[in-house]
Structure formats: C-alpha cells, structure tokens
Design a protein around this motif. Structure first.
Motif, PDB file in Angstrom:
ATOM      1  N   ALA B  27       0.836  -1.208   0.000  1.00  0.00           N
ATOM      2  CA  ALA B  27       0.000   0.000   0.000  1.00  0.00           C
ATOM      3  C   ALA B  27       0.865   1.250   0.000  1.00  0.00           C
ATOM      4  O   ALA B  27       0.535   2.255  -0.637  1.00  0.00           O
ATOM      5  CB  ALA B  27      -0.921  -0.003   1.212  1.00  0.00           C
ATOM      6  N   LEU B  28       2.020   1.176   0.691  1.00  0.00           N
ATOM      7  CA  LEU B  28       2.917   2.338   0.717  1.00  0.00           C
ATOM      8  C   LEU B  28       3.417   2.637  -0.692  1.00  0.00           C
ATOM      9  O   LEU B  28       3.418   3.791  -1.134  1.00  0.00           O
ATOM     10  CB  LEU B  28       4.104   2.075   1.649  1.00  0.00           C
ATOM     11  N   ILE B 159       4.179   3.354   9.175  1.00  0.00           N
ATOM     12  CA  ILE B 159       3.817   2.817  10.492  1.00  0.00           C
ATOM     13  C   ILE B 159       2.301   2.826  10.672  1.00  0.00           C
ATOM     14  O   ILE B 159       1.702   1.859  11.147  1.00  0.00           O
ATOM     15  CB  ILE B 159       4.545   3.620  11.592  1.00  0.00           C
ATOM     16  N   THR B 160       1.678   3.911  10.242  1.00  0.00           N
ATOM     17  CA  THR B 160       0.207   3.980  10.299  1.00  0.00           C
ATOM     18  C   THR B 160      -0.409   2.850   9.481  1.00  0.00           C
ATOM     19  O   THR B 160      -1.373   2.219   9.902  1.00  0.00           O
ATOM     20  CB  THR B 160      -0.278   5.336   9.746  1.00  0.00           C
ATOM     21  N   LEU B 161       0.189   2.593   8.305  1.00  0.00           N
ATOM     22  CA  LEU B 161      -0.353   1.536   7.435  1.00  0.00           C
ATOM     23  C   LEU B 161      -0.249   0.164   8.098  1.00  0.00           C
ATOM     24  O   LEU B 161      -1.170  -0.652   7.990  1.00  0.00           O
ATOM     25  CB  LEU B 161       0.391   1.532   6.101  1.00  0.00           C
ATOM     26  N   ILE B 162       0.860  -0.081   8.769  1.00  0.00           N
ATOM     27  CA  ILE B 162       1.017  -1.376   9.449  1.00  0.00           C
ATOM     28  C   ILE B 162      -0.101  -1.547  10.479  1.00  0.00           C
ATOM     29  O   ILE B 162      -0.744  -2.595  10.566  1.00  0.00           O
ATOM     30  CB  ILE B 162       2.393  -1.461  10.128  1.00  0.00           C
ATOM     31  N   LYS B 163      -0.354  -0.477  11.213  1.00  0.00           N
ATOM     32  CA  LYS B 163      -1.399  -0.565  12.239  1.00  0.00           C
ATOM     33  C   LYS B 163      -2.790  -0.617  11.601  1.00  0.00           C
ATOM     34  O   LYS B 163      -3.640  -1.403  12.014  1.00  0.00           O
ATOM     35  CB  LYS B 163      -1.278   0.634  13.197  1.00  0.00           C
ATOM     36  N   ASP B 164      -3.006   0.201  10.569  1.00  0.00           N
ATOM     37  CA  ASP B 164      -4.334   0.224   9.934  1.00  0.00           C
ATOM     38  C   ASP B 164      -4.641  -1.056   9.164  1.00  0.00           C
ATOM     39  O   ASP B 164      -5.808  -1.370   8.914  1.00  0.00           O
ATOM     40  CB  ASP B 164      -4.443   1.421   8.984  1.00  0.00           C
ATOM     41  N   SER B 165      -3.589  -1.795   8.780  1.00  0.00           N
ATOM     42  CA  SER B 165      -3.847  -3.041   8.052  1.00  0.00           C
ATOM     43  C   SER B 165      -4.653  -3.999   8.928  1.00  0.00           C
ATOM     44  O   SER B 165      -5.326  -4.895   8.427  1.00  0.00           O
ATOM     45  CB  SER B 165      -2.528  -3.681   7.615  1.00  0.00           C
ATOM     46  N   SER B 166      -4.628  -3.773  10.253  1.00  0.00           N
ATOM     47  CA  SER B 166      -5.412  -4.632  11.154  1.00  0.00           C
ATOM     48  C   SER B 166      -6.913  -4.492  10.896  1.00  0.00           C
ATOM     49  O   SER B 166      -7.691  -5.390  11.206  1.00  0.00           O
ATOM     50  CB  SER B 166      -5.100  -4.281  12.610  1.00  0.00           C
ATOM     51  N   LEU B 167      -7.312  -3.356  10.300  1.00  0.00           N
ATOM     52  CA  LEU B 167      -8.740  -3.159  10.009  1.00  0.00           C
ATOM     53  C   LEU B 167      -9.242  -4.175   8.986  1.00  0.00           C
ATOM     54  O   LEU B 167     -10.437  -4.487   8.944  1.00  0.00           O
ATOM     55  CB  LEU B 167      -8.978  -1.735   9.487  1.00  0.00           C
TER      56      LEU B 167
END
Lengths: 251, 223
Positions: B27-28, B159-167
């Motif tokens: 995604a990045l 870093i936000t993407l890594i965390k948001d991927s949990s959604l």
C-alpha cells in the motif's frame, strides 16, 4: 519592434508592477550601455528589487517593455524569450545555491543542461570561475558548509559559468555578516574592471560610488534621479536624493 | 495460557505479521505512485485536474478506513451486480491492498504536495535564471529536496499503514490481528494472542523507526 542603438544593452521602458493592489513600480525606465555598472539605490520598498526582477522577467511586469540588445523580451515568443533571458546572469540576496549539489555541481549542472556542454567542458569552465572567486578548494563542499560570503561568491561563479552578457545583482550583500561584505564586493568590482555590464541593487553607498558608473535613485516606484555616480554623490539634484543621502551616509 | 504458546501457533501469528507487513508495504508503494500523481494534479494549473485530485484526497481522508474497506468488499459487488448482473466475490487480500493503497495515496498526495511546495521559492527562481527546463529542475533540484523533507512523514505513514492493516481483519484477511482473534476464539483465551500480537506490531514499528532514523542521517550529509 527593435531598438537600434548598438551600444545599448538593456532598455527598460515604463515598467509597472502591482502586487495585490499595491503599486510597487510605477512606470520606471532605464537604459544600460555595454560596460556600464548601474547601481539602483533608494529606500526600502522603493521598488529597486522589483525593478530588477521585472527587467529579468522573474516578475512579469504589468506594463512596459524591456529590450535586450535591441530585441523585445516577449514571453509569448518562447524560443527567443528563453535565448534572450539566458544572456542575463542573476545573483540573489539569499544566494539560492542548490543545497543537494556540491559547489562544483552547482556550477556545472546548468551548463550541461542548458548549454549542452560535456562534463569535461563544464567542469573546466566551472573550475576557472571558482578560481577567479577564490574558492577552488571548496569545489567538493556542499553549500551549507560554506560561509555566507563564500556562498555568494559561488553563486556569482555559477551565474558566470553561463557566459552572460550582463549580470544582475539583487542586494548581493544584504544577507551577509559585515565582515563578509567586502570579499563579495571585491569580486563584483573585479568583474566591473573586466568590462562586464551590470545592474546592481545595493545599499552599499561606498561601493555604488566607487564601482558604479551610473546611479539610478528610486522612490515609491518612480525613478527620481539618474546621474553618473560621482555627480550623484557630490551634487544630487533632487531633494529626495539629498534627503536620502543625508540619512544613509555617515561622515 | 500455556495452551496457546505452541510453536505452531506462534508460526500462525508470524505468518499473519508477514501478511500485515506485505499489505502495508504494498500500500505504501502503490500509494506513493497515486500520491505523486495526485500531488502533481493538485499543484497543476489545470482546473479540472485540480478539482478531481482535490476531491479524491478529501473524500478518502474524510471517511473512515473501516468504511472504505467494507465498501470495497461489500458495496462494490452490489454495484457490479446492479450494473452487469454478474455476481462477484471479492478476494479479501486484494480488497485490503486496494483499500489501503487508495487511502494511503490520498495522505501521500498531501505529503508530496506540501513537500514540493515547501522547497524554497528561491530554488525555482535560481533554476529559472539559469535557464534550466522544467523536468531537469524537478528531477535534479526540487524533488530530491522535497523527498528529504518527506522521508520522516513517509515513515509515519508506513507505520500507520502497518497498524491500519489490522482493520482488514473485519473482512477476514488473515493478517496478524485476524489470526490473533482466531487463536483467542479457539482457546477461549484472548489475552495471550492479543498481547503477543501487540508485541509483534510494536517490534515492526520500532524497527522501521530505527531504520528511518539511519536513513535520515545519511540523507543529511549535505546539510
């Protein structure tokens, strides 16, 4: 339309410029002959820098026209406009060196891009100008490791590398610490001695008097007085120029 | 607790972490391409480009990521059926990657725009006075300086993407969060898998911060 006096390098007629309703320049004219050093002086906000920037085309004037060697600078005529502007070198108050390139690369990049010189030609030319401004040993430094005076000398060398026919200086020493002003003025003086045509916006009255061949005094966007430099500093004609000089010269 | 802690279960969680990381990285990168194009559109003087790109950025930044993921997974198939009559089933990994990329693209567009516009006006003027053309100026002078400014916020975005991927766990993408929930449900022990997942997320983000810090120092040579 052309202007056919071959000794006239730059002819600016009736330039005007507004910035969001404020008139920065109101019909200022100027003629510069080959080999002349014209100093633009005047109080802050008098329009000196705007005048210089309009002559170069960095600011698009709202009115008036500029001729370089008799040819009109017309943005609509793209090819010629670009070719004519490339005859002018410009030196900024804040140097505007490229911080991501070394001193040498700063001087070679445009030569290779614009003049299509080879790396060797560009380097040779750059080194000769860096030598002239006394900064050969700094060729591999990055601009942010140089002093203000050194930066400005590199900026001058960078502009000279493009073989301009006329150099425009926009307050070249105003951003410098006092002890660095002289080294930059000496470089400009040396250029003048070699016969380079120049327009210099400056607050350095001593420099203007000594190196300038002609003084143009501006106030509130108007050219108030135009005279050869010795005449201007010894016997200014206008009251405004007299008042200005009495304020800026301490003796 | 000890029932959950088997090698097999740990591998299951790490596999999930691998998917999370792959989704975020993908995604990045895709978002970067979208971001550069959208930033170019927002900077350009073309009215239509301007409005289109501006709308894209505002819509994707102004709605929840969870909604966007659900929309692509559940909403788009309905739209396709209404228009063509074909029933489609979306692949959860593709949906997750597309949703994350489009969302990140909107945020990265703003990063690139502010990065490019943040380059000192004097740099553009210096290029103008030297006669340097648009593309050499962009590639050699403006973008390298913009990129340097963009690196720190780009790392935050990763870093936000890594965390948001949990959604993406909500549509059944088998990433770290989802796998932790699966283990929790299986053993009736939610605490342990969630704690472990938390530690794994933290390790990934800390390592990235550390790498980014080293990169920034290398980029700072010319400062």
């Amino acid at each position: 339309m052309t202007n056919n006096n071959p000794s006239v390098m730059i002819q600016a007629n009736n330039l005007s410029k507004n910035f969001s309703g404020m008139h920065a320049l109101k019909g200022a004219s100027l003629s510069v002959e080959r080999g002349e050093v014209v100093c633009l002086i005047g109080p802050s906000g008098s329009g000196k820098s705007t005048f210089l920037r309009c002559i170069h085309g960095l600011e698009k004037p709202d009115g008036g026209e500029v001729y370089l060697e008799g040819k009109l600078l017309d943005p609509k005529n793209k090819e010629e406009y670009r070719a004519l502007r490339n005859k002018m070198g410009f030196v900024f108050q804040h140097f505007n060196l490229f911080p991501n390139l070394t001193v040498l690369e700063n001087c070679t990049f445009a030569q290779m891009q614009v003049l299509k010189r080879t790396q060797e030609e560009a380097t040779e030319n750059a080194l000769s100008y860096l030598g002239k401004v006394g900064l050969l040993e700094k060729k591999d430094s990055y601009p942010n490791n140089l002093s203000g005076g050194q930066k400005q000398r590199v900026a001058i060398a960078r502009a000279l590398c493009m073989n301009p026919e006329i150099m425009l200086f926009d307050e070249p020493t105003s951003a410098l610490d006092p002890e660095m002003i002289k080294e930059v003025l000496e470089v400009i003086q040396e250029l003048a001695a070699q016969g380079m045509t120049m327009i210099v916006v400056t607050h350095e009255m001593g420099f203007a008097r000594k190196v300038g061949t002609k003084i143009v005094f501006l106030e509130a966007g108007h050219v108030i007085e135009e005279a050869n430099s010795e005449e201007f500093f010894t016997a200014p004609k206008s009251d405004r120029a007299k008042e200005f000089l009495s304020k800026v010269i301490y003796d | 607790m000890d029932k959950v802690l088997t090698g097999e279960n740990m591998m299951f969680l790490l596999q999930g972490a691998g998917i999370s990381l792959a989704l975020a990285l993908g995604a990045l990168l895709i978002g970067m391409v979208i971001g550069v194009l959208m930033a170019a559109g927002r900077i350009s003087k073309h009215k239509i480009f301007n409005i289109l790109c501006g709308t894209y950025v505002e819509v994707l930044r102004g709605t929840p990521m969870l909604l966007q993921i659900m929309f692509f997974y559940l909403g788009i198939p309905v739209l396709i059926r209404m228009m063509t009559g074909v029933r489609v089933r979306m692949d959860v990994y593709v949906v997750a990657l597309v949703a994350l990329s489009l969302n990140s693209g909107a945020y990265q567009a703003e990063l690139f725009r502010s990065g490019i516009q943040g380059v000192d006006k004097g740099q553009w003027e210096a290029c103008e006075t030297l006669g340097i053309g648009y593309w050499p100026m962009m590639l050699k002078i403006i973008l390298p300086q913009a990129f340097k400014r963009i690196v720190p916020p780009l790392v935050s975005e990763f870093i936000t993407l890594i965390k948001d991927s949990s959604l993406a766990s909500c549509i059944g993408t088998s990433e770290l969060m989802y796998n932790a929930q699966v283990l929790g449900a299986h053993y009736y022990d939610y605490l342990t898998p969630l704690l472990i997942a938390g530690v794994v997320y933290l390790c990934m983000t800390l390592v990235i911060s550390w790498l980014a810090h080293k990169l920034e120092r290398r980029l700072a040579v010319s400062d």
